[in-house]
Design a protein around this motif. Sequence first.
Motif, short mmCIF file in Angstrom:
data_model
loop_
_atom_site.label_atom_id
_atom_site.label_comp_id
_atom_site.label_asym_id
_atom_site.label_seq_id
_atom_site.Cartn_x
_atom_site.Cartn_y
_atom_site.Cartn_z
N THR A 10 0.83 -1.03 0.07
CA THR A 10 -0.03 0.12 0.00
C THR A 10 0.75 1.20 0.06
N GLN A 11 0.73 1.80 -1.08
CA GLN A 11 1.48 3.16 -1.24
C GLN A 11 0.64 4.51 -1.09
N HIS A 12 1.10 5.42 -0.45
CA HIS A 12 0.54 6.78 -0.08
C HIS A 12 1.20 7.93 -1.04
N PHE A 13 0.44 8.65 -1.53
CA PHE A 13 0.94 10.06 -2.17
C PHE A 13 -0.30 11.08 -2.21
N TYR A 14 0.39 12.18 -2.16
CA TYR A 14 -0.39 13.68 -1.67
C TYR A 14 -0.08 14.51 -2.79
N VAL A 15 -1.38 15.23 -3.02
CA VAL A 15 -1.50 16.25 -3.99
C VAL A 15 -1.73 17.61 -3.22
N ASP A 16 -0.87 18.57 -3.21
CA ASP A 16 -0.79 19.86 -2.51
C ASP A 16 -1.19 20.80 -3.51
N VAL A 17 -2.01 21.74 -3.08
CA VAL A 17 -2.55 22.80 -3.99
C VAL A 17 -2.33 24.05 -3.03
N SER A 18 -1.72 25.14 -4.16
CA SER A 18 -1.39 26.39 -3.40
C SER A 18 -1.56 27.56 -4.39
N THR A 19 -1.63 28.45 -4.04
CA THR A 19 -1.71 29.81 -5.11
C THR A 19 -1.22 31.13 -4.33
N LEU A 20 -1.04 32.17 -4.89
CA LEU A 20 -0.71 33.52 -4.55
C LEU A 20 -2.02 34.62 -4.70
N SER A 21 -3.00 34.00 -5.53
CA SER A 21 -4.37 34.65 -5.77
C SER A 21 -5.15 34.54 -4.55
#
Length: 857
Positions: free
Chosen positions: A126-137
């Motif tokens: 079982t493998q984990h991965f992450y999606v990070d979402v960021s912005t300067l708006s």
Amino acid sequence: ALAWALLAGALLLPPPPVLPQPPPRRVRETEADFNTVYTDWVDTDLLNIYAFQHSVRRNRTEGVRVSVNVLSDHKTLPVLFVVRQKEAVVSFQVPLILRGLNQRKYAYQEVSRTLCQPQTKSEVETQHFYVDVSTLSLNTTYQLRVTHVENFMLRTNERFSFNATAAQPQYFKYEFPEDVDSVIVKVTSAMAFPCSVISIQDILCPVYDLDNNVAFIGMYQTMTKKAAITVQKKDFPSHSFYVVVVVKTEDEVCGGALPYYPLSKNASPDEPVDQHNRQKMLDVMVSPAITSEAYVSSVLFCLSIFLSFYILTLLIACWESCRQHKRKGLLSAMDSPSLDTGHSHSIPDALLGRAYDSYGYGSFGNGSSSSTEGVPDSLGSTEVSYSYVGQEQFKRRTSFAPTRPLCLPMGERSLENVAGRPRLDSLSSIEEDDYDTLADIDYDKNVIRTKKYLSVADLARKDKRVLRKKYQIYFWNIATIAVFYALPVIQLVITYQTVVNVTGNQDICYYNFLCAHPLGNLSAFNNILSNLGYVLLGLLFLLIILQREINYNRALMRNDAHALKCGIPKHFGLFYAMGTALMMEGLLSACYHVCPNYTNFQFDTSFMYMIAGLCMLKLYQKRHPDINASAYSAYACLALVIFFSVVGVVFGKDNTVFWIVFSVIHIVATLLLSTQLYYMGRWKLDSGILRRILHVLYTDCVRQCSGPMYVDRMVLLIMGNIINWSLAAYGLIVRPNDFASYLLAIGICNLLLYFAFYIIMKLRSGERIKLIPLLCIVSTSVVWGFALFFFFQGLSTWQKTPAESREHNRDCILLDFFDDHDIWHFLSSIAMFGSFLVLLTLDDDLDCVQRDKIYVF
């Protein structure tokens, strides 16, 4: 004291203002699921993290694809997506900005990326991965979706269809089966545009799947409708690879036009362009390539074809030798005195060939010339000998004894006139330009060569030692040219192949990728192997010429009257040069096919020009041995042709000035050569040439209307000028892109015209064509027809872009190893060899005819 003062001042200064600390960024983590669309927002103070988990099996690979769509329009403040995996990190911004060839920017709001798959040693992990979402708006809305990729693993011989865009590239994995050492990856599409790139990459992270980085690693090629890459297992340690498909932002590299996108009002020229829905549907299929046994069988097939010509030649030589021995025995028996009468028997004409008593072109019996003209002739004199004493010129001694025919049946032949000849003239330090090798002064040349009817004896008056040396220079010069030409060519094409192998850029070379079989460092071994015929058949032709020269020298040693006074004068230097040129054509054609492209196409055509030129010179030499061009002038002219070939390839495309200059030079050269041929070289290009031209026009056309003195020559030259002027007009009007082939067509057309004229005049003069040359002419014509059919199939062309050239690629048609162009190599080498044999044997029927009865045309 100063230090204490400074310290006191520092203590009295007001403290610096305290800057306000930004509020801490809020982090929102979400346990996310596959196949679910997450519509969310993000701003400067918020970081969204999506946590995914999935099971990875050791014996099964599944692709994972992340798709995002930014709904807000903030081009200057993009949203950053970062995917953190076990062994890799993938990041991209949306709008995704990609640049074209001219640094034009293209923006994409919808982006999809396939994640690199880490390996596992466990059965299930079982493998984990992450999606990070960021912005300067301040506030941006987006959609996120993570899915499994169906058919991520490509299967052998199974076609799979998919869509791709510039911001949504695709890649798939393929694993070699145990019994397969190489495969060919074929990608096709029904639509030529948008342009795409096919890449083969090793199983490494990250995968380079964007237009701006796909060329960083692996092998790649651009594509419109077809692409094919042969992949070998030995190049990939994991015995697997990725097939990456990327759609380019622009179509110029594939031959398409640069689209016009109008900018909005008050927009900056540097503003990104929205390409809307620029996608392409493609099909991919991986098929096993040929096995090592196919390589061996193809090499043996190629060798067996051309070695069979050696066997056939040996059988014909044995048959001819037996026939000659039988004929000599019969002649000896009939030449011996009869027991009853004591007289020798007469020999039927059928044994010696057709009688030429009625053949009178250029002979004194027809009144074309007389013994009082000072022209040596075996019918008008019993002895015509040439000797060189000290520094004096050759002297002619003419005896006015009753005439006796030279070339008679063996039992009646008199050899008195040749008894005093040396057994075999060897080369000496005598040079042709040291003295006048004709027996008379220059005025006598004008008398002889401007007669209305010429015989070969009139143009075979120079000492054969000098002529032998003159024509041997052809061979030594072309051998020297071959060495100096071939060595840098070989070095250059090795460098080309090395660049292809190191960079992986398969757009450098224009192969038929659907039938390009690699071997070692060579990308298309089959195209190189098929050139073996030129080398082997060229060598065979040299051996045939060597045998003929040995037999001729033996005849001279025996003081054979036929060898001394009959038939077309034997000079073998040009034949040796032709055989060498054929071998070099094979070598340089093989070098060209190491990496075929427009920069080295002249390697493939240079010796074709030489072969065409040498064949024309040999045809002319047959009946004009004394006045044929020297090797230096001939090779200088051929060098000029190659120079124009290179200039035309590099600068001639749509260059009006170049085509005007070349057409003028072509027409002027045609006129000068026509004048040289018509007057047999008895004219001068000096300041009085215009005055003499006007005088001839006035006397022959105005004062009295008289026809040309040399009708046959005039007909040939008029036809030649019509053809060459037409070719010059065609080039000036159409301006063909393939200038090298156009130039070669000019040479071939002139060669065919002269050869047809030679055959027609030979038959018109009462001569005949023996069985062997007749069979060679018929079979060679048939082989040339089939060869040209395969040549014009056009499997690739460097006149277009590499992607457009691949649209012409086709599968192998012979032994699953050779394509149409390889068959062209086979057939054209055989046809050239047959053409050389035609030139060699065409005038064998004249071996028993004295030279003053052989007509010059």
